[in-house]
Design an enzyme around this catalytic site. Structure first.
Site, PDB file in Angstrom:
ATOM      1  NE  ARG A   1     -10.107  -6.001   0.654  1.00 14.03           N
ATOM      2  CZ  ARG A   1      -9.361  -4.958   1.035  1.00 14.03           C
ATOM      3  NH1 ARG A   1      -9.910  -3.962   1.697  1.00 14.03           N
ATOM      4  NH2 ARG A   1      -8.082  -4.886   0.717  1.00 14.03           N
TER       5      ARG A   1
ATOM      6  CD  GLN B   1     -12.859  -2.732  -0.636  1.00 14.71           C
ATOM      7  OE1 GLN B   1     -12.106  -2.580   0.307  1.00 14.71           O
ATOM      8  NE2 GLN B   1     -14.018  -3.365  -0.517  1.00 14.71           N
TER       9      GLN B   1
ATOM     10  CG  HIS C   1      -8.427  -0.452  -2.644  1.00 13.29           C
ATOM     11  ND1 HIS C   1      -7.557  -1.479  -2.324  1.00 13.29           N
ATOM     12  CD2 HIS C   1      -9.074  -0.142  -1.487  1.00 13.29           C
ATOM     13  CE1 HIS C   1      -7.686  -1.769  -1.032  1.00 13.29           C
ATOM     14  NE2 HIS C   1      -8.603  -0.975  -0.510  1.00 13.29           N
TER      15      HIS C   1
ATOM     16  NE  ARG D   1      -3.849   0.404   1.989  1.00 17.20           N
ATOM     17  CZ  ARG D   1      -5.055   0.383   2.563  1.00 17.20           C
ATOM     18  NH1 ARG D   1      -5.307   1.119   3.619  1.00 17.20           N
ATOM     19  NH2 ARG D   1      -5.999  -0.402   2.086  1.00 17.20           N
TER      20      ARG D   1
ATOM     21  CG  ASP E   1     -14.074   5.118  -0.558  1.00 13.47           C
ATOM     22  OD1 ASP E   1     -13.936   4.961   0.686  1.00 13.47           O
ATOM     23  OD2 ASP E   1     -13.099   5.246  -1.330  1.00 13.47           O
TER      24      ASP E   1
ATOM     25  CB  CYS F   1     -14.223   0.138   0.342  1.00 15.69           C
ATOM     26  SG  CYS F   1     -13.918   1.898   0.522  1.00 15.69           S
TER      27      CYS F   1
HETATM   28  N1   CP Z   1     -11.206  -0.991   2.626  1.00 14.88           N
HETATM   29  C1   CP Z   1      -9.919  -0.922   3.029  1.00 14.88           C
HETATM   30  O1   CP Z   1      -8.994  -1.055   2.255  1.00 14.88           O
HETATM   31  O2   CP Z   1      -9.764  -0.720   4.371  1.00 14.88           O
HETATM   32  P1   CP Z   1      -8.383  -0.442   5.110  1.00 14.88           P
HETATM   33  O3   CP Z   1      -7.922   0.922   4.723  1.00 14.88           O
HETATM   34  O4   CP Z   1      -8.733  -0.539   6.563  1.00 14.88           O
HETATM   35  O5   CP Z   1      -7.398  -1.480   4.702  1.00 14.88           O
HETATM   36  N1  NVA Z   2     -10.562   5.914  -1.010  1.00 16.65           N
HETATM   37  C1  NVA Z   2     -10.089   5.538   0.298  1.00 16.65           C
HETATM   38  C2  NVA Z   2     -10.177   4.073   0.471  1.00 16.65           C
HETATM   39  C3  NVA Z   2      -9.810   3.578   1.828  1.00 16.65           C
HETATM   40  C4  NVA Z   2      -9.873   2.096   1.937  1.00 16.65           C
HETATM   41  C5  NVA Z   2      -8.654   6.017   0.464  1.00 16.65           C
HETATM   42  O1  NVA Z   2      -7.871   5.932  -0.481  1.00 16.65           O
HETATM   43  O2  NVA Z   2      -8.315   6.502   1.548  1.00 16.65           O
END
Ligand code: CP
Ligand code: NVA
Length: 296
Positions: free
Chosen positions: A283, A136, A133, A106, A215, A255
Protein backbone atom coordinates in the site's frame (compact mmCIF):
# COMPACT_ATOMS: atom_id res chain seq x y z
CA UNK A 1 -18.20 27.45 -10.60
CA UNK A 2 -16.36 24.21 -11.14
CA UNK A 3 -12.57 24.15 -11.15
CA UNK A 4 -11.38 24.16 -14.75
CA UNK A 5 -9.30 20.99 -15.04
CA UNK A 6 -9.83 18.60 -12.15
CA UNK A 7 -7.43 15.66 -12.14
CA UNK A 8 -9.10 12.90 -10.24
CA UNK A 9 -8.26 9.36 -9.42
CA UNK A 10 -11.65 8.09 -8.45
CA UNK A 11 -12.54 4.70 -9.84
CA UNK A 12 -9.33 3.50 -11.37
CA UNK A 13 -10.92 3.66 -14.80
CA UNK A 14 -9.56 7.14 -15.37
CA UNK A 15 -6.02 5.86 -15.57
CA UNK A 16 -4.83 3.77 -18.52
CA UNK A 17 -3.31 0.32 -18.17
CA UNK A 18 0.12 1.42 -19.41
CA UNK A 19 0.16 4.18 -16.83
CA UNK A 20 -0.65 1.68 -14.10
CA UNK A 21 2.26 -0.54 -15.15
CA UNK A 22 4.62 2.48 -15.15
CA UNK A 23 3.32 3.42 -11.75
CA UNK A 24 3.91 -0.10 -10.41
CA UNK A 25 7.46 -0.06 -11.82
CA UNK A 26 8.05 3.20 -10.00
CA UNK A 27 6.57 1.74 -6.81
CA UNK A 28 9.07 -1.11 -7.02
CA UNK A 29 11.92 1.40 -7.40
CA UNK A 30 10.63 3.29 -4.38
CA UNK A 31 10.36 0.07 -2.39
CA UNK A 32 13.95 -0.89 -3.22
CA UNK A 33 15.33 2.61 -2.70
CA UNK A 34 13.34 3.46 0.42
CA UNK A 35 13.41 5.99 1.89
CA UNK A 36 15.70 8.06 -0.37
CA UNK A 37 13.94 7.31 -3.70
CA UNK A 38 11.51 10.16 -4.45
CA UNK A 39 12.36 11.86 -1.16
CA UNK A 40 11.77 15.40 -2.45
CA UNK A 41 8.85 14.72 -4.81
CA UNK A 42 6.35 16.48 -2.54
CA UNK A 43 8.74 19.05 -1.12
CA UNK A 44 6.83 22.10 0.10
CA UNK A 45 3.47 20.46 -0.58
CA UNK A 46 0.70 19.55 1.83
CA UNK A 47 -1.75 16.71 1.30
CA UNK A 48 -5.10 16.55 3.13
CA UNK A 49 -5.94 13.01 4.28
CA UNK A 50 -9.63 13.04 5.24
CA UNK A 51 -10.98 9.93 6.97
CA UNK A 52 -14.70 9.75 7.65
CA UNK A 53 -14.35 6.03 8.51
CA UNK A 54 -11.80 3.99 10.49
CA UNK A 55 -8.56 2.97 8.82
CA UNK A 56 -5.26 1.42 9.81
CA UNK A 57 -3.39 0.66 6.57
CA UNK A 58 -4.67 3.42 4.30
CA UNK A 59 -4.35 6.24 6.77
CA UNK A 60 -0.95 5.27 8.10
CA UNK A 61 0.56 4.35 4.73
CA UNK A 62 -0.58 7.65 3.24
CA UNK A 63 0.70 9.64 6.21
CA UNK A 64 4.07 7.89 6.14
CA UNK A 65 4.18 8.04 2.34
CA UNK A 66 3.59 11.80 2.12
CA UNK A 67 6.26 12.35 4.79
CA UNK A 68 8.75 10.10 2.98
CA UNK A 69 8.17 12.09 -0.22
CA UNK A 70 9.10 15.28 1.64
CA UNK A 71 5.52 16.56 1.93
CA UNK A 72 3.31 17.56 4.81
CA UNK A 73 0.46 15.13 5.57
CA UNK A 74 -2.63 16.61 7.24
CA UNK A 75 -4.71 13.82 8.74
CA UNK A 76 -8.27 15.06 9.28
CA UNK A 77 -11.19 13.18 10.75
CA UNK A 78 -14.45 13.88 9.00
CA UNK A 79 -16.12 14.81 12.28
CA UNK A 80 -13.60 17.57 13.01
CA UNK A 81 -14.36 19.39 9.78
CA UNK A 82 -17.28 21.74 9.15
CA UNK A 83 -18.33 19.22 6.51
CA UNK A 84 -19.82 17.23 9.39
CA UNK A 85 -21.91 20.27 10.37
CA UNK A 86 -23.36 20.85 6.95
CA UNK A 87 -20.73 22.84 5.05
CA UNK A 88 -21.11 21.72 1.46
CA UNK A 89 -18.70 19.41 -0.30
CA UNK A 90 -18.37 22.03 -3.02
CA UNK A 91 -17.26 24.77 -0.60
CA UNK A 92 -14.95 22.35 1.22
CA UNK A 93 -13.33 21.53 -2.14
CA UNK A 94 -12.94 25.21 -3.05
CA UNK A 95 -11.28 26.06 0.26
CA UNK A 96 -9.02 23.02 0.58
CA UNK A 97 -7.74 23.59 -2.96
CA UNK A 98 -6.32 26.92 -1.77
CA UNK A 99 -4.22 25.18 0.89
CA UNK A 100 -3.20 21.72 -0.22
CA UNK A 101 -1.77 20.09 -3.33
CA UNK A 102 -3.96 16.97 -3.16
CA UNK A 103 -6.88 15.56 -1.21
CA UNK A 104 -7.08 11.92 -0.18
CA UNK A 105 -10.48 10.98 1.19
CA UNK A 106 -12.20 7.92 2.69
CA UNK A 107 -15.92 8.55 2.73
CA UNK A 108 -19.23 6.82 3.23
CA UNK A 109 -20.51 8.57 0.12
CA UNK A 110 -18.97 7.87 -3.26
CA UNK A 111 -21.03 10.72 -4.71
CA UNK A 112 -19.38 13.15 -2.29
CA UNK A 113 -15.93 12.02 -3.36
CA UNK A 114 -16.85 12.50 -7.01
CA UNK A 115 -18.25 15.95 -6.18
CA UNK A 116 -15.11 16.84 -4.24
CA UNK A 117 -13.12 15.93 -7.33
CA UNK A 118 -15.34 18.03 -9.57
CA UNK A 119 -15.02 21.14 -7.42
CA UNK A 120 -11.36 20.80 -6.42
CA UNK A 121 -8.54 22.38 -8.34
CA UNK A 122 -6.20 19.69 -7.01
CA UNK A 123 -6.14 15.89 -7.47
CA UNK A 124 -8.59 13.92 -5.34
CA UNK A 125 -7.70 10.34 -4.43
CA UNK A 126 -10.35 7.83 -3.36
CA UNK A 127 -9.12 6.16 -0.17
CA UNK A 128 -12.24 3.93 -0.07
CA UNK A 129 -15.92 4.47 -0.62
CA UNK A 130 -18.65 1.85 -0.34
CA UNK A 131 -18.29 1.36 -4.11
CA UNK A 132 -14.54 1.46 -4.80
CA UNK A 133 -11.11 1.01 -3.22
CA UNK A 134 -8.67 1.84 -6.03
CA UNK A 135 -5.57 2.37 -3.87
CA UNK A 136 -6.01 -1.15 -2.54
CA UNK A 137 -6.15 -2.43 -6.11
CA UNK A 138 -2.85 -0.77 -6.96
CA UNK A 139 -1.16 -2.56 -4.05
CA UNK A 140 -2.84 -5.80 -5.08
CA UNK A 141 -1.42 -5.53 -8.59
CA UNK A 142 2.01 -4.61 -7.22
CA UNK A 143 1.95 -7.73 -5.03
CA UNK A 144 0.95 -9.95 -7.96
CA UNK A 145 3.61 -8.40 -10.18
CA UNK A 146 6.31 -8.96 -7.59
CA UNK A 147 5.26 -12.53 -6.85
CA UNK A 148 4.85 -13.65 -10.47
CA UNK A 149 7.23 -11.30 -12.30
CA UNK A 150 4.45 -9.83 -14.46
CA UNK A 151 0.70 -9.37 -14.68
CA UNK A 152 -0.59 -10.31 -18.14
CA UNK A 153 -2.40 -13.65 -18.15
CA UNK A 154 -2.74 -14.03 -14.38
CA UNK A 155 -6.04 -15.18 -12.96
CA UNK A 156 -7.31 -13.93 -9.58
CA UNK A 157 -10.31 -15.55 -7.90
CA UNK A 158 -12.04 -13.20 -5.47
CA UNK A 159 -14.27 -15.18 -3.11
CA UNK A 160 -16.88 -13.62 -0.80
CA UNK A 161 -18.81 -10.37 -0.82
CA UNK A 162 -18.82 -8.59 -4.19
CA UNK A 163 -17.89 -5.24 -2.67
CA UNK A 164 -15.72 -2.15 -3.16
CA UNK A 165 -12.49 -4.15 -3.03
CA UNK A 166 -13.73 -6.72 -5.55
CA UNK A 167 -15.01 -4.00 -7.90
CA UNK A 168 -11.77 -2.00 -7.92
CA UNK A 169 -9.70 -5.18 -8.29
CA UNK A 170 -11.77 -6.12 -11.33
CA UNK A 171 -11.44 -2.64 -12.88
CA UNK A 172 -7.69 -2.40 -12.28
CA UNK A 173 -7.08 -6.01 -13.31
CA UNK A 174 -8.90 -5.55 -16.61
CA UNK A 175 -6.62 -2.61 -17.48
CA UNK A 176 -3.44 -4.70 -17.16
CA UNK A 177 -4.52 -8.11 -18.44
CA UNK A 178 -5.36 -9.79 -15.13
CA UNK A 179 -8.51 -11.90 -15.26
CA UNK A 180 -10.64 -11.42 -12.15
CA UNK A 181 -13.33 -13.96 -11.32
CA UNK A 182 -15.69 -13.07 -8.48
CA UNK A 183 -17.45 -15.88 -6.63
CA UNK A 184 -20.30 -14.54 -4.49
CA UNK A 185 -23.74 -15.76 -3.45
CA UNK A 186 -26.94 -14.40 -4.88
CA UNK A 187 -27.51 -10.87 -3.60
CA UNK A 188 -23.81 -10.23 -2.92
CA UNK A 189 -22.49 -10.32 -6.46
CA UNK A 190 -21.06 -7.39 -8.44
CA UNK A 191 -23.34 -5.89 -11.05
CA UNK A 192 -23.23 -7.75 -14.37
CA UNK A 193 -21.64 -6.08 -17.39
CA UNK A 194 -18.44 -5.07 -15.60
CA UNK A 195 -14.95 -6.39 -16.19
CA UNK A 196 -15.13 -9.35 -13.78
CA UNK A 197 -16.31 -12.87 -14.60
CA UNK A 198 -19.12 -13.66 -12.15
CA UNK A 199 -20.04 -17.01 -10.58
CA UNK A 200 -21.65 -18.35 -7.43
CA UNK A 201 -19.31 -21.35 -7.30
CA UNK A 202 -16.05 -20.78 -5.36
CA UNK A 203 -14.51 -24.04 -6.62
CA UNK A 204 -15.16 -23.10 -10.21
CA UNK A 205 -13.69 -19.64 -9.57
CA UNK A 206 -10.41 -20.87 -8.08
CA UNK A 207 -9.77 -23.51 -10.76
CA UNK A 208 -6.52 -22.50 -12.48
CA UNK A 209 -6.21 -19.37 -10.31
CA UNK A 210 -2.83 -17.81 -9.53
CA UNK A 211 -4.28 -16.02 -6.51
CA UNK A 212 -7.29 -16.31 -4.23
CA UNK A 213 -8.48 -13.03 -2.76
CA UNK A 214 -10.68 -12.43 0.28
CA UNK A 215 -12.21 -9.50 2.13
CA UNK A 216 -14.44 -9.10 5.16
CA UNK A 217 -18.04 -10.28 4.98
CA UNK A 218 -19.19 -7.21 6.90
CA UNK A 219 -17.83 -4.03 5.41
CA UNK A 220 -17.92 -0.67 7.15
CA UNK A 221 -21.55 0.40 7.03
CA UNK A 222 -22.91 -3.17 6.77
CA UNK A 223 -22.92 -3.82 10.52
CA UNK A 224 -26.69 -3.87 10.92
CA UNK A 225 -27.01 -6.89 8.62
CA UNK A 226 -24.05 -8.73 10.18
CA UNK A 227 -25.88 -11.93 11.18
CA UNK A 228 -27.65 -12.23 7.85
CA UNK A 229 -24.39 -11.69 5.99
CA UNK A 230 -22.52 -14.34 8.00
CA UNK A 231 -25.30 -16.76 7.23
CA UNK A 232 -25.46 -15.96 3.51
CA UNK A 233 -21.68 -16.00 2.97
CA UNK A 234 -20.99 -19.18 4.96
CA UNK A 235 -20.12 -21.23 1.87
CA UNK A 236 -17.63 -18.63 0.66
CA UNK A 237 -14.88 -18.98 3.27
CA UNK A 238 -11.31 -19.28 1.99
CA UNK A 239 -9.94 -22.45 3.58
CA UNK A 240 -7.28 -25.07 2.85
CA UNK A 241 -9.60 -27.14 0.65
CA UNK A 242 -10.41 -24.15 -1.54
CA UNK A 243 -6.74 -23.17 -1.74
CA UNK A 244 -5.85 -26.74 -2.77
CA UNK A 245 -8.23 -26.39 -5.73
CA UNK A 246 -6.24 -23.44 -7.15
CA UNK A 247 -2.83 -23.72 -8.85
CA UNK A 248 -0.20 -25.36 -6.63
CA UNK A 249 1.83 -22.12 -6.52
CA UNK A 250 -1.21 -19.88 -5.92
CA UNK A 251 -0.91 -17.07 -3.42
CA UNK A 252 -3.53 -15.79 -0.99
CA UNK A 253 -4.43 -12.11 -0.86
CA UNK A 254 -6.64 -10.23 1.60
CA UNK A 255 -6.94 -6.45 1.86
CA UNK A 256 -7.23 -6.68 5.68
CA UNK A 257 -8.49 -6.29 8.34
CA UNK A 258 -9.16 -10.06 8.46
CA UNK A 259 -11.46 -12.05 10.69
CA UNK A 260 -9.70 -15.42 10.94
CA UNK A 261 -12.29 -18.18 11.11
CA UNK A 262 -14.88 -16.09 9.31
CA UNK A 263 -14.08 -15.20 5.68
CA UNK A 264 -10.69 -16.94 5.81
CA UNK A 265 -9.25 -19.64 8.06
CA UNK A 266 -6.25 -18.82 10.26
CA UNK A 267 -4.42 -21.74 8.63
CA UNK A 268 -4.62 -20.05 5.23
CA UNK A 269 -4.20 -16.44 6.40
CA UNK A 270 -1.00 -17.25 8.31
CA UNK A 271 0.07 -20.12 6.04
CA UNK A 272 2.98 -20.34 3.59
CA UNK A 273 0.95 -19.27 0.54
CA UNK A 274 -0.29 -16.07 2.18
CA UNK A 275 1.08 -12.85 0.67
CA UNK A 276 -1.08 -10.54 2.75
CA UNK A 277 1.69 -8.86 4.75
CA UNK A 278 3.64 -7.96 1.60
CA UNK A 279 0.32 -6.80 0.15
CA UNK A 280 -0.27 -4.53 3.16
CA UNK A 281 3.27 -3.13 2.90
CA UNK A 282 2.74 -2.49 -0.80
CA UNK A 283 0.00 0.00 0.00
CA UNK A 284 2.79 2.39 1.00
CA UNK A 285 4.93 1.96 -2.11
CA UNK A 286 2.03 2.04 -4.57
CA UNK A 287 0.55 5.17 -3.01
CA UNK A 288 3.91 6.93 -2.96
CA UNK A 289 4.23 6.25 -6.69
CA UNK A 290 0.67 7.51 -7.21
CA UNK A 291 1.31 10.73 -5.30
CA UNK A 292 4.53 11.37 -7.18
CA UNK A 293 2.71 10.78 -10.49
CA UNK A 294 -0.06 13.20 -9.50
CA UNK A 295 2.08 15.91 -7.89
CA UNK A 296 5.74 15.88 -8.81
N1 CP B 1 -7.16 -2.45 3.45
C1 CP B 1 -7.47 -1.26 4.02
O1 CP B 1 -7.87 -0.32 3.36
O2 CP B 1 -7.26 -1.22 5.37
P1 CP B 1 -7.68 -0.02 6.32
O3 CP B 1 -9.17 0.00 6.43
O4 CP B 1 -7.02 -0.35 7.62
O5 CP B 1 -7.17 1.26 5.75
N1 NVA C 1 -14.74 -3.95 2.17
C1 NVA C 1 -14.12 -3.41 3.35
C2 NVA C 1 -12.72 -3.03 3.06
C3 NVA C 1 -11.94 -2.56 4.24
C4 NVA C 1 -10.55 -2.15 3.90
C5 NVA C 1 -14.91 -2.21 3.83
O1 NVA C 1 -15.37 -1.42 3.01
O2 NVA C 1 -15.10 -2.07 5.05
Amino acid sequence: MKASAPRNYITGSEIAGGRIVNLLDRAEEMKLGRPAEGASALSGKSVALIFEKPSTRTRISFEVGVAELGGNPLVLRGDEMQLSRGESVEDTARVLSRYVSAIVIRSGSHENVVKLGEYSGVPVVNALTPEFHPCQALADLLTLKQRFGGLGGLKVAYVGDGNNVARSLAVAGSLVGVEVVVAAPDGYQLEPGGPAILTDDPLEAVHGADAIYGDVWISMGDEEAADQRRNDLEGFRIDADLLAAAKAEAIVLHCLPAHPGEEITAEVLYGPQSAVWDQAENRLHAQKALLEYLLA
